[in-house]
Design an enzyme around this catalytic site. Structure first.
Site, short mmCIF file in Angstrom:
data_model
loop_
_atom_site.label_atom_id
_atom_site.label_comp_id
_atom_site.label_asym_id
_atom_site.label_seq_id
_atom_site.Cartn_x
_atom_site.Cartn_y
_atom_site.Cartn_z
N SER A 154 67.11 -8.80 6.74
CA SER A 154 66.07 -7.87 6.28
C SER A 154 64.77 -8.65 6.19
CB SER A 154 66.46 -7.28 4.93
OG SER A 154 66.53 -8.28 3.95
N HIS A 209 73.11 -5.69 4.95
CA HIS A 209 74.06 -6.80 4.82
C HIS A 209 75.51 -6.34 4.82
CE1 HIS A 209 70.82 -9.57 2.80
NE2 HIS A 209 70.60 -9.35 4.07
N GLU A 262 71.29 -5.59 -2.51
CA GLU A 262 72.02 -6.60 -3.28
C GLU A 262 72.19 -6.17 -4.73
OE1 GLU A 262 69.95 -10.35 -2.83
OE2 GLU A 262 69.71 -9.99 -0.67
N GLU A 320 76.62 -11.82 2.50
CA GLU A 320 76.37 -12.85 1.48
C GLU A 320 77.56 -13.05 0.56
OE1 GLU A 320 72.58 -11.97 -0.34
OE2 GLU A 320 71.50 -12.59 1.46
N ASP A 380 68.40 -6.42 -5.68
CA ASP A 380 67.36 -6.57 -4.66
C ASP A 380 67.42 -5.29 -3.83
OD1 ASP A 380 65.61 -7.09 -2.62
OD2 ASP A 380 66.70 -8.81 -1.80
N GLU A 424 64.18 -6.82 -7.37
CA GLU A 424 63.43 -7.42 -6.26
C GLU A 424 63.05 -6.35 -5.24
OE1 GLU A 424 65.44 -10.86 -4.67
OE2 GLU A 424 64.58 -10.56 -2.68
N ASP A 478 59.55 -10.25 -2.48
CA ASP A 478 60.13 -11.07 -1.40
C ASP A 478 59.40 -10.73 -0.09
OD1 ASP A 478 61.73 -12.22 0.56
OD2 ASP A 478 63.48 -11.00 0.18
N LYS A 500 61.38 -18.64 0.04
CA LYS A 500 62.29 -18.92 1.15
C LYS A 500 61.59 -19.83 2.16
CE LYS A 500 64.73 -14.42 1.27
NZ LYS A 500 64.56 -13.03 1.77
N HIS A 507 68.27 -18.44 -0.65
CA HIS A 507 68.94 -18.58 0.65
C HIS A 507 68.50 -17.43 1.56
CE1 HIS A 507 72.33 -15.49 -0.34
NE2 HIS A 507 71.16 -15.11 -0.79
N LYS A 521 68.79 -17.95 -6.02
CA LYS A 521 69.60 -16.82 -5.52
C LYS A 521 70.28 -17.31 -4.26
CE LYS A 521 68.01 -13.08 -3.10
NZ LYS A 521 67.54 -11.73 -2.74
P1 PGA Z 1 67.66 -11.65 4.21
O1 PGA Z 1 68.08 -11.12 2.78
O2 PGA Z 1 67.93 -13.10 4.27
O3 PGA Z 1 68.48 -10.82 5.16
O4 PGA Z 1 66.18 -11.35 4.33
C1 PGA Z 1 67.80 -11.81 1.60
C2 PGA Z 1 66.80 -11.08 0.75
O5 PGA Z 1 66.28 -10.02 1.11
O6 PGA Z 1 66.46 -11.57 -0.34
ZN ZN Z 2 65.03 -9.81 -0.81
#
Ligand code: PGA
Ligand code: ZN
Length: 431
Positions: free
Chosen positions: A44, A158, A167, A210, A247, A288, A315, A340, A368, A391
Protein backbone atom coordinates in the site's frame (compact mmCIF):
# COMPACT_ATOMS: atom_id res chain seq x y z
CA UNK A 1 42.12 5.14 17.24
CA UNK A 2 43.43 4.39 13.76
CA UNK A 3 42.26 6.27 10.68
CA UNK A 4 39.22 4.38 9.44
CA UNK A 5 39.32 2.25 6.34
CA UNK A 6 37.53 3.32 3.19
CA UNK A 7 34.84 1.48 1.25
CA UNK A 8 36.65 -0.94 -1.05
CA UNK A 9 33.89 -3.03 -2.63
CA UNK A 10 30.14 -2.61 -3.09
CA UNK A 11 28.18 -5.50 -4.59
CA UNK A 12 24.44 -5.59 -5.22
CA UNK A 13 22.46 -8.82 -5.49
CA UNK A 14 18.89 -9.70 -6.33
CA UNK A 15 17.29 -11.69 -3.48
CA UNK A 16 13.68 -12.57 -2.54
CA UNK A 17 11.43 -10.78 -0.07
CA UNK A 18 8.75 -12.28 2.18
CA UNK A 19 6.15 -12.16 -0.62
CA UNK A 20 8.46 -14.00 -3.01
CA UNK A 21 9.22 -10.86 -4.99
CA UNK A 22 12.74 -9.77 -5.81
CA UNK A 23 14.48 -7.10 -3.80
CA UNK A 24 17.97 -5.65 -3.50
CA UNK A 25 20.65 -6.69 -1.04
CA UNK A 26 24.04 -5.01 -0.85
CA UNK A 27 27.38 -6.36 0.35
CA UNK A 28 29.98 -3.83 1.34
CA UNK A 29 33.58 -4.31 2.43
CA UNK A 30 36.53 -2.18 3.52
CA UNK A 31 38.92 -5.10 3.17
CA UNK A 32 38.64 -5.89 6.87
CA UNK A 33 34.90 -6.03 7.58
CA UNK A 34 32.17 -7.20 5.22
CA UNK A 35 28.54 -6.33 5.93
CA UNK A 36 25.25 -6.63 4.09
CA UNK A 37 21.84 -4.98 4.08
CA UNK A 38 18.52 -5.83 2.43
CA UNK A 39 15.81 -3.46 1.23
CA UNK A 40 12.09 -3.93 2.06
CA UNK A 41 9.11 -3.24 -0.22
CA UNK A 42 5.55 -1.97 0.40
CA UNK A 43 2.18 -2.94 -1.09
CA UNK A 44 0.00 0.00 0.00
CA UNK A 45 2.64 2.46 -1.13
CA UNK A 46 2.16 6.21 -0.91
CA UNK A 47 1.95 8.13 -4.17
CA UNK A 48 4.83 10.37 -3.14
CA UNK A 49 7.28 7.66 -2.10
CA UNK A 50 10.74 7.48 -3.64
CA UNK A 51 10.74 5.21 -6.67
CA UNK A 52 11.46 1.51 -6.37
CA UNK A 53 13.20 0.62 -9.62
CA UNK A 54 11.74 -2.50 -11.27
CA UNK A 55 12.94 -4.05 -14.53
CA UNK A 56 9.63 -4.55 -16.34
CA UNK A 57 9.40 -7.27 -18.97
CA UNK A 58 8.55 -10.93 -18.35
CA UNK A 59 11.01 -11.93 -15.67
CA UNK A 60 9.37 -11.97 -12.18
CA UNK A 61 6.27 -10.45 -13.80
CA UNK A 62 8.21 -7.23 -14.38
CA UNK A 63 9.33 -6.98 -10.73
CA UNK A 64 12.99 -7.93 -11.25
CA UNK A 65 15.58 -5.56 -9.73
CA UNK A 66 18.56 -6.31 -11.96
CA UNK A 67 18.70 -2.71 -13.18
CA UNK A 68 18.89 -1.51 -9.58
CA UNK A 69 21.61 -4.09 -8.88
CA UNK A 70 23.44 -2.88 -11.97
CA UNK A 71 23.24 0.68 -10.64
CA UNK A 72 24.73 -0.46 -7.32
CA UNK A 73 27.59 -2.30 -9.01
CA UNK A 74 28.24 0.38 -11.61
CA UNK A 75 27.50 4.05 -11.03
CA UNK A 76 27.06 3.94 -7.24
CA UNK A 77 30.07 1.73 -6.47
CA UNK A 78 32.17 3.97 -8.70
CA UNK A 79 31.00 7.11 -6.93
CA UNK A 80 31.36 6.06 -3.29
CA UNK A 81 34.34 3.70 -3.30
CA UNK A 82 37.14 5.39 -1.42
CA UNK A 83 34.76 7.14 1.04
CA UNK A 84 35.01 6.35 4.71
CA UNK A 85 31.68 4.76 5.71
CA UNK A 86 31.70 7.11 8.69
CA UNK A 87 30.82 9.88 6.22
CA UNK A 88 27.17 8.75 5.97
CA UNK A 89 25.83 12.15 4.99
CA UNK A 90 28.42 12.63 2.26
CA UNK A 91 27.79 9.15 0.88
CA UNK A 92 24.03 9.68 0.82
CA UNK A 93 24.31 13.19 -0.67
CA UNK A 94 26.66 11.86 -3.33
CA UNK A 95 24.11 9.20 -4.35
CA UNK A 96 21.26 11.73 -4.32
CA UNK A 97 23.29 14.05 -6.59
CA UNK A 98 24.28 11.19 -8.87
CA UNK A 99 20.63 10.20 -9.22
CA UNK A 100 19.62 13.77 -9.92
CA UNK A 101 15.83 13.30 -9.68
CA UNK A 102 13.53 14.38 -6.82
CA UNK A 103 12.32 10.80 -6.20
CA UNK A 104 15.43 8.72 -6.94
CA UNK A 105 13.87 7.53 -10.18
CA UNK A 106 17.05 7.14 -12.18
CA UNK A 107 19.15 4.93 -9.89
CA UNK A 108 16.19 3.60 -7.87
CA UNK A 109 15.55 4.15 -4.16
CA UNK A 110 16.01 0.40 -3.69
CA UNK A 111 19.57 0.63 -5.07
CA UNK A 112 20.44 3.76 -3.10
CA UNK A 113 18.94 2.58 0.20
CA UNK A 114 20.73 -0.79 0.14
CA UNK A 115 24.06 1.02 -0.15
CA UNK A 116 23.12 3.62 2.44
CA UNK A 117 22.15 0.96 5.02
CA UNK A 118 25.25 -1.11 4.30
CA UNK A 119 27.42 1.98 4.86
CA UNK A 120 25.87 2.50 8.31
CA UNK A 121 26.58 -1.13 9.20
CA UNK A 122 30.15 -0.92 7.96
CA UNK A 123 30.71 2.23 10.00
CA UNK A 124 29.39 0.48 13.13
CA UNK A 125 31.67 -2.49 12.45
CA UNK A 126 34.68 -0.20 12.09
CA UNK A 127 33.82 1.45 15.39
CA UNK A 128 33.49 -2.01 17.01
CA UNK A 129 30.07 -0.99 18.21
CA UNK A 130 26.59 -2.42 17.83
CA UNK A 131 24.39 -0.81 15.20
CA UNK A 132 21.96 0.69 17.74
CA UNK A 133 24.83 2.23 19.64
CA UNK A 134 26.30 3.68 16.44
CA UNK A 135 22.89 5.25 15.69
CA UNK A 136 22.68 6.70 19.16
CA UNK A 137 26.14 8.20 18.64
CA UNK A 138 24.95 9.91 15.44
CA UNK A 139 21.75 11.27 16.96
CA UNK A 140 23.08 12.01 20.42
CA UNK A 141 20.06 10.21 21.96
CA UNK A 142 20.32 7.78 24.84
CA UNK A 143 19.26 4.32 23.60
CA UNK A 144 15.63 3.43 24.33
CA UNK A 145 13.75 0.22 23.57
CA UNK A 146 10.62 0.76 21.48
CA UNK A 147 7.07 -0.26 22.40
CA UNK A 148 5.96 -2.66 19.66
CA UNK A 149 2.78 -2.21 17.61
CA UNK A 150 1.94 -5.74 16.47
CA UNK A 151 -0.38 -6.42 13.56
CA UNK A 152 -2.59 -9.39 14.48
CA UNK A 153 -5.40 -9.15 11.89
CA UNK A 154 -4.52 -8.30 8.30
CA UNK A 155 -7.01 -6.67 5.93
CA UNK A 156 -6.90 -4.30 2.97
CA UNK A 157 -4.31 -5.15 0.33
CA UNK A 158 -2.36 -7.33 2.79
CA UNK A 159 -4.94 -10.11 2.81
CA UNK A 160 -7.58 -11.66 0.58
CA UNK A 161 -10.62 -10.88 2.75
CA UNK A 162 -13.33 -8.22 2.91
CA UNK A 163 -11.91 -5.98 5.67
CA UNK A 164 -11.21 -2.48 4.38
CA UNK A 165 -8.95 -1.49 7.25
CA UNK A 166 -5.46 -2.81 6.53
CA UNK A 167 -4.06 -3.46 10.00
CA UNK A 168 -5.51 -4.32 13.41
CA UNK A 169 -2.75 -3.98 15.97
CA UNK A 170 -2.13 -4.71 19.61
CA UNK A 171 0.10 -2.39 21.59
CA UNK A 172 1.45 -3.91 24.84
CA UNK A 173 2.38 -0.57 26.39
CA UNK A 174 1.37 -1.34 29.98
CA UNK A 175 4.44 -3.40 30.87
CA UNK A 176 7.84 -2.72 32.37
CA UNK A 177 10.04 -4.52 29.87
CA UNK A 178 10.05 -5.46 26.23
CA UNK A 179 10.19 -9.14 27.18
CA UNK A 180 7.00 -8.84 29.25
CA UNK A 181 5.35 -6.84 26.48
CA UNK A 182 6.23 -9.36 23.76
CA UNK A 183 5.25 -12.30 25.96
CA UNK A 184 1.82 -10.77 26.46
CA UNK A 185 1.51 -9.97 22.74
CA UNK A 186 2.42 -13.51 21.69
CA UNK A 187 -0.06 -14.93 24.22
CA UNK A 188 -2.81 -12.71 22.81
CA UNK A 189 -1.87 -13.78 19.28
CA UNK A 190 -2.30 -17.44 20.30
CA UNK A 191 -5.50 -16.65 22.18
CA UNK A 192 -6.86 -14.95 19.05
CA UNK A 193 -5.88 -17.95 16.96
CA UNK A 194 -7.77 -20.37 19.25
CA UNK A 195 -10.79 -18.08 19.36
CA UNK A 196 -10.89 -17.71 15.56
CA UNK A 197 -10.49 -21.43 15.05
CA UNK A 198 -13.27 -22.26 17.51
CA UNK A 199 -15.72 -19.74 16.05
CA UNK A 200 -14.86 -19.63 12.36
CA UNK A 201 -12.91 -22.80 11.57
CA UNK A 202 -9.23 -23.46 10.98
CA UNK A 203 -9.12 -21.57 7.66
CA UNK A 204 -9.81 -18.33 9.53
CA UNK A 205 -6.32 -18.56 11.04
CA UNK A 206 -4.57 -18.31 7.67
CA UNK A 207 -2.25 -15.35 7.76
CA UNK A 208 -1.73 -12.26 5.60
CA UNK A 209 1.44 -10.49 4.46
CA UNK A 210 2.48 -9.25 7.88
CA UNK A 211 1.70 -12.44 9.79
CA UNK A 212 -1.66 -11.34 11.21
CA UNK A 213 -4.68 -13.61 10.74
CA UNK A 214 -6.99 -13.07 7.78
CA UNK A 215 -10.40 -14.22 9.08
CA UNK A 216 -13.61 -13.93 7.01
CA UNK A 217 -14.73 -10.79 8.88
CA UNK A 218 -16.77 -8.17 7.11
CA UNK A 219 -16.45 -5.23 9.48
CA UNK A 220 -13.88 -3.25 11.41
CA UNK A 221 -15.82 -3.62 14.67
CA UNK A 222 -16.00 -7.39 14.30
CA UNK A 223 -12.20 -7.53 14.05
CA UNK A 224 -11.67 -5.15 16.97
CA UNK A 225 -14.15 -7.11 19.09
CA UNK A 226 -12.36 -10.39 18.40
CA UNK A 227 -9.02 -8.88 19.42
CA UNK A 228 -10.47 -7.42 22.61
CA UNK A 229 -11.89 -10.86 23.46
CA UNK A 230 -8.50 -12.41 22.77
CA UNK A 231 -6.76 -9.92 25.07
CA UNK A 232 -9.19 -10.74 27.85
CA UNK A 233 -9.07 -14.45 27.01
CA UNK A 234 -5.31 -14.37 27.55
CA UNK A 235 -5.87 -12.77 30.96
CA UNK A 236 -4.83 -9.20 30.16
CA UNK A 237 -6.61 -5.91 30.55
CA UNK A 238 -7.61 -4.28 27.26
CA UNK A 239 -7.03 -0.54 27.36
CA UNK A 240 -4.72 -0.79 30.37
CA UNK A 241 -2.02 -3.33 29.66
CA UNK A 242 -2.66 -4.01 26.00
CA UNK A 243 -4.19 -1.37 23.74
CA UNK A 244 -5.80 -1.65 20.33
CA UNK A 245 -4.79 0.33 17.27
CA UNK A 246 -5.51 0.40 13.54
CA UNK A 247 -3.79 1.39 10.33
CA UNK A 248 -6.72 2.23 8.05
CA UNK A 249 -4.40 2.82 5.05
CA UNK A 250 -7.45 4.66 3.78
CA UNK A 251 -5.97 5.86 0.48
CA UNK A 252 -6.68 2.29 -0.62
CA UNK A 253 -10.45 2.68 -0.10
CA UNK A 254 -10.80 6.34 -1.09
CA UNK A 255 -12.38 7.32 -4.39
CA UNK A 256 -13.63 10.70 -5.62
CA UNK A 257 -14.25 12.24 -2.23
CA UNK A 258 -15.79 9.13 -0.61
CA UNK A 259 -14.46 6.32 1.53
CA UNK A 260 -15.70 2.80 0.73
CA UNK A 261 -15.39 1.17 4.13
CA UNK A 262 -16.71 -2.33 4.84
CA UNK A 263 -19.20 -2.17 1.98
CA UNK A 264 -20.51 1.32 2.87
CA UNK A 265 -19.86 4.64 1.19
CA UNK A 266 -18.87 7.26 3.78
CA UNK A 267 -18.24 10.99 3.62
CA UNK A 268 -15.27 12.51 5.48
CA UNK A 269 -17.63 13.55 8.29
CA UNK A 270 -19.18 10.10 8.58
CA UNK A 271 -15.77 8.45 8.59
CA UNK A 272 -14.59 10.89 11.27
CA UNK A 273 -17.60 9.99 13.43
CA UNK A 274 -16.88 6.32 12.88
CA UNK A 275 -13.25 6.72 14.04
CA UNK A 276 -14.38 8.66 17.11
CA UNK A 277 -16.88 5.97 18.02
CA UNK A 278 -14.47 3.03 17.66
CA UNK A 279 -11.75 4.99 19.48
CA UNK A 280 -14.13 5.31 22.42
CA UNK A 281 -15.68 1.84 22.31
CA UNK A 282 -12.39 -0.01 21.93
CA UNK A 283 -10.13 2.44 23.76
CA UNK A 284 -7.89 2.77 20.73
CA UNK A 285 -4.44 4.17 21.39
CA UNK A 286 -3.51 4.92 17.77
CA UNK A 287 -5.05 5.38 14.31
CA UNK A 288 -2.81 5.50 11.24
CA UNK A 289 -3.73 7.02 7.87
CA UNK A 290 -7.37 7.76 8.74
CA UNK A 291 -7.76 9.77 5.53
CA UNK A 292 -6.42 9.86 2.00
CA UNK A 293 -2.77 10.78 1.43
CA UNK A 294 -3.55 14.33 0.23
CA UNK A 295 -6.05 15.19 3.01
CA UNK A 296 -3.89 17.31 5.33
CA UNK A 297 -6.95 19.27 6.51
CA UNK A 298 -9.12 16.24 7.29
CA UNK A 299 -6.22 14.79 9.27
CA UNK A 300 -5.98 18.12 11.13
CA UNK A 301 -9.70 18.10 12.01
CA UNK A 302 -9.48 14.63 13.52
CA UNK A 303 -6.30 15.58 15.38
CA UNK A 304 -8.06 18.64 16.76
CA UNK A 305 -11.04 16.55 17.87
CA UNK A 306 -9.24 13.51 19.25
CA UNK A 307 -5.49 14.12 19.23
CA UNK A 308 -5.19 14.70 22.95
CA UNK A 309 -6.04 11.15 23.81
CA UNK A 310 -5.39 9.39 20.54
CA UNK A 311 -2.19 8.97 18.55
CA UNK A 312 -2.86 9.89 14.93
CA UNK A 313 -0.09 8.66 12.65
CA UNK A 314 0.58 9.85 9.12
CA UNK A 315 2.18 7.31 6.81
CA UNK A 316 1.24 7.64 3.13
CA UNK A 317 0.54 11.35 3.67
CA UNK A 318 4.16 12.07 4.72
CA UNK A 319 6.15 9.23 3.12
CA UNK A 320 9.06 10.01 5.50
CA UNK A 321 9.66 13.17 3.43
CA UNK A 322 10.65 16.34 5.33
CA UNK A 323 8.80 18.64 2.90
CA UNK A 324 5.53 16.80 3.58
CA UNK A 325 6.19 16.38 7.32
CA UNK A 326 6.86 20.14 7.54
CA UNK A 327 3.46 20.80 5.96
CA UNK A 328 1.86 18.41 8.46
CA UNK A 329 3.55 20.22 11.36
CA UNK A 330 2.34 23.61 10.09
CA UNK A 331 -1.23 22.40 9.60
CA UNK A 332 -1.17 20.29 12.80
CA UNK A 333 -2.35 17.36 10.70
CA UNK A 334 -1.29 14.62 13.10
CA UNK A 335 0.61 14.02 16.31
CA UNK A 336 2.74 11.16 14.99
CA UNK A 337 4.68 10.20 11.87
CA UNK A 338 5.49 6.75 10.51
CA UNK A 339 9.15 6.38 9.57
CA UNK A 340 10.06 4.03 6.72
CA UNK A 341 13.58 4.02 5.25
CA UNK A 342 12.55 3.01 1.77
CA UNK A 343 9.87 5.67 1.42
CA UNK A 344 12.62 8.27 1.22
CA UNK A 345 15.61 6.13 0.25
CA UNK A 346 18.62 7.05 2.42
CA UNK A 347 19.57 6.70 6.07
CA UNK A 348 20.50 10.40 6.23
CA UNK A 349 17.08 11.59 5.05
CA UNK A 350 15.35 9.10 7.38
CA UNK A 351 17.27 10.57 10.32
CA UNK A 352 16.32 14.09 9.21
CA UNK A 353 12.63 13.15 9.04
CA UNK A 354 12.75 11.52 12.46
CA UNK A 355 14.51 14.53 13.97
CA UNK A 356 12.04 16.97 12.44
CA UNK A 357 9.15 14.88 13.81
CA UNK A 358 10.53 14.56 17.31
CA UNK A 359 11.68 18.20 17.50
CA UNK A 360 8.10 19.20 16.70
CA UNK A 361 6.91 17.21 19.73
CA UNK A 362 5.33 14.48 17.62
CA UNK A 363 5.88 10.75 18.04
CA UNK A 364 7.98 8.97 15.42
CA UNK A 365 7.07 5.32 14.80
CA UNK A 366 9.76 3.29 13.02
CA UNK A 367 8.15 0.80 10.63
CA UNK A 368 8.78 -2.27 8.50
CA UNK A 369 7.12 -2.80 5.10
CA UNK A 370 4.64 -5.52 4.17
CA UNK A 371 7.35 -7.02 1.94
CA UNK A 372 10.32 -7.69 4.23
CA UNK A 373 13.49 -9.70 4.64
CA UNK A 374 15.14 -10.99 7.80
CA UNK A 375 17.31 -7.87 7.98
CA UNK A 376 16.96 -6.40 11.48
CA UNK A 377 18.28 -2.91 10.67
CA UNK A 378 15.12 -1.11 11.85
CA UNK A 379 15.25 -2.76 15.29
CA UNK A 380 18.65 -1.24 15.99
CA UNK A 381 17.65 2.01 14.33
CA UNK A 382 14.66 2.43 16.64
CA UNK A 383 16.74 1.76 19.76
CA UNK A 384 19.44 4.21 18.65
CA UNK A 385 16.98 6.91 17.59
CA UNK A 386 15.17 6.48 20.92
CA UNK A 387 11.87 7.27 19.21
CA UNK A 388 10.02 4.84 21.49
CA UNK A 389 7.77 2.91 19.08
CA UNK A 390 8.22 0.25 16.38
CA UNK A 391 5.66 -1.35 14.07
CA UNK A 392 6.98 -4.58 12.63
CA UNK A 393 4.15 -7.05 12.15
CA UNK A 394 2.71 -10.01 14.02
CA UNK A 395 4.68 -11.96 16.62
CA UNK A 396 4.96 -14.64 13.90
CA UNK A 397 6.76 -15.28 10.57
CA UNK A 398 10.53 -15.14 10.31
CA UNK A 399 10.88 -11.72 8.71
CA UNK A 400 8.72 -10.17 11.45
CA UNK A 401 10.09 -12.00 14.51
CA UNK A 402 13.67 -11.35 13.34
CA UNK A 403 13.16 -7.72 14.38
CA UNK A 404 11.43 -8.54 17.68
CA UNK A 405 14.09 -11.14 18.52
CA UNK A 406 16.85 -8.62 17.83
CA UNK A 407 15.14 -6.23 20.25
CA UNK A 408 14.94 -8.99 22.88
CA UNK A 409 18.65 -9.62 22.37
CA UNK A 410 19.47 -5.94 22.85
CA UNK A 411 17.36 -5.87 26.03
CA UNK A 412 18.98 -9.05 27.34
CA UNK A 413 22.53 -7.82 26.72
CA UNK A 414 21.91 -4.24 27.80
CA UNK A 415 19.59 -4.25 30.80
CA UNK A 416 20.43 -0.57 31.35
CA UNK A 417 18.40 0.42 28.26
CA UNK A 418 14.91 1.42 29.42
CA UNK A 419 11.55 0.31 27.98
CA UNK A 420 9.27 3.36 27.90
CA UNK A 421 5.84 1.69 28.10
CA UNK A 422 3.02 4.21 27.96
CA UNK A 423 5.37 7.17 28.24
CA UNK A 424 6.24 6.62 24.55
CA UNK A 425 2.73 7.86 23.82
CA UNK A 426 1.06 11.18 24.47
CA UNK A 427 1.04 12.10 28.11
CA UNK A 428 -2.75 12.31 28.36
CA UNK A 429 -3.00 8.62 27.46
CA UNK A 430 -1.23 7.60 30.62
CA UNK A 431 -3.79 9.37 32.81
P1 PGA B 1 3.01 -1.34 3.20
O1 PGA B 1 2.14 -1.37 4.52
O2 PGA B 1 4.39 -1.73 3.55
O3 PGA B 1 2.31 -2.30 2.27
O4 PGA B 1 2.93 0.09 2.71
C1 PGA B 1 2.58 -0.89 5.75
C2 PGA B 1 1.82 0.34 6.17
O5 PGA B 1 0.93 0.84 5.46
O6 PGA B 1 2.10 0.88 7.25
ZN1 ZN C 1 0.47 2.51 6.97
Amino acid sequence: MQESQVIATVRGMEILDSRGNPTVSVNMSDGMFTVSAAVPSGASTGKHEALELRDGGKRFGGKGVLKAVQNVNGAIAGAISGFSPLRQTDIDRKMIALDGTPNKASLGANAILGVSMAATRLAAAQKHTELFSYFSGITGSKPLLPVPLLNVINGGVHAGGDLSVQEFLIVPAGFHSLREALTAAAEVYQSLKSELKAKHGASSTNVGDEGGFAPPFKTTTEALGAIRDAIEGAGYLAGKEIFLAIDAASSEFYRDGSYFLDGKRLSVGELTDFYLSIAKDFKLISIEDPFDEESFDDFASLTRLAGKKLQIIGDDIYVTNTARIRKGIELKSSNAVLIKLNQIGTVTETLESTKMTMDAGMAAVVSHRSGETTDTFIADMAVGLANGQIKTGAPARGERVAKYNRLLEIEENHPEIPFPGLSAFRRELAE
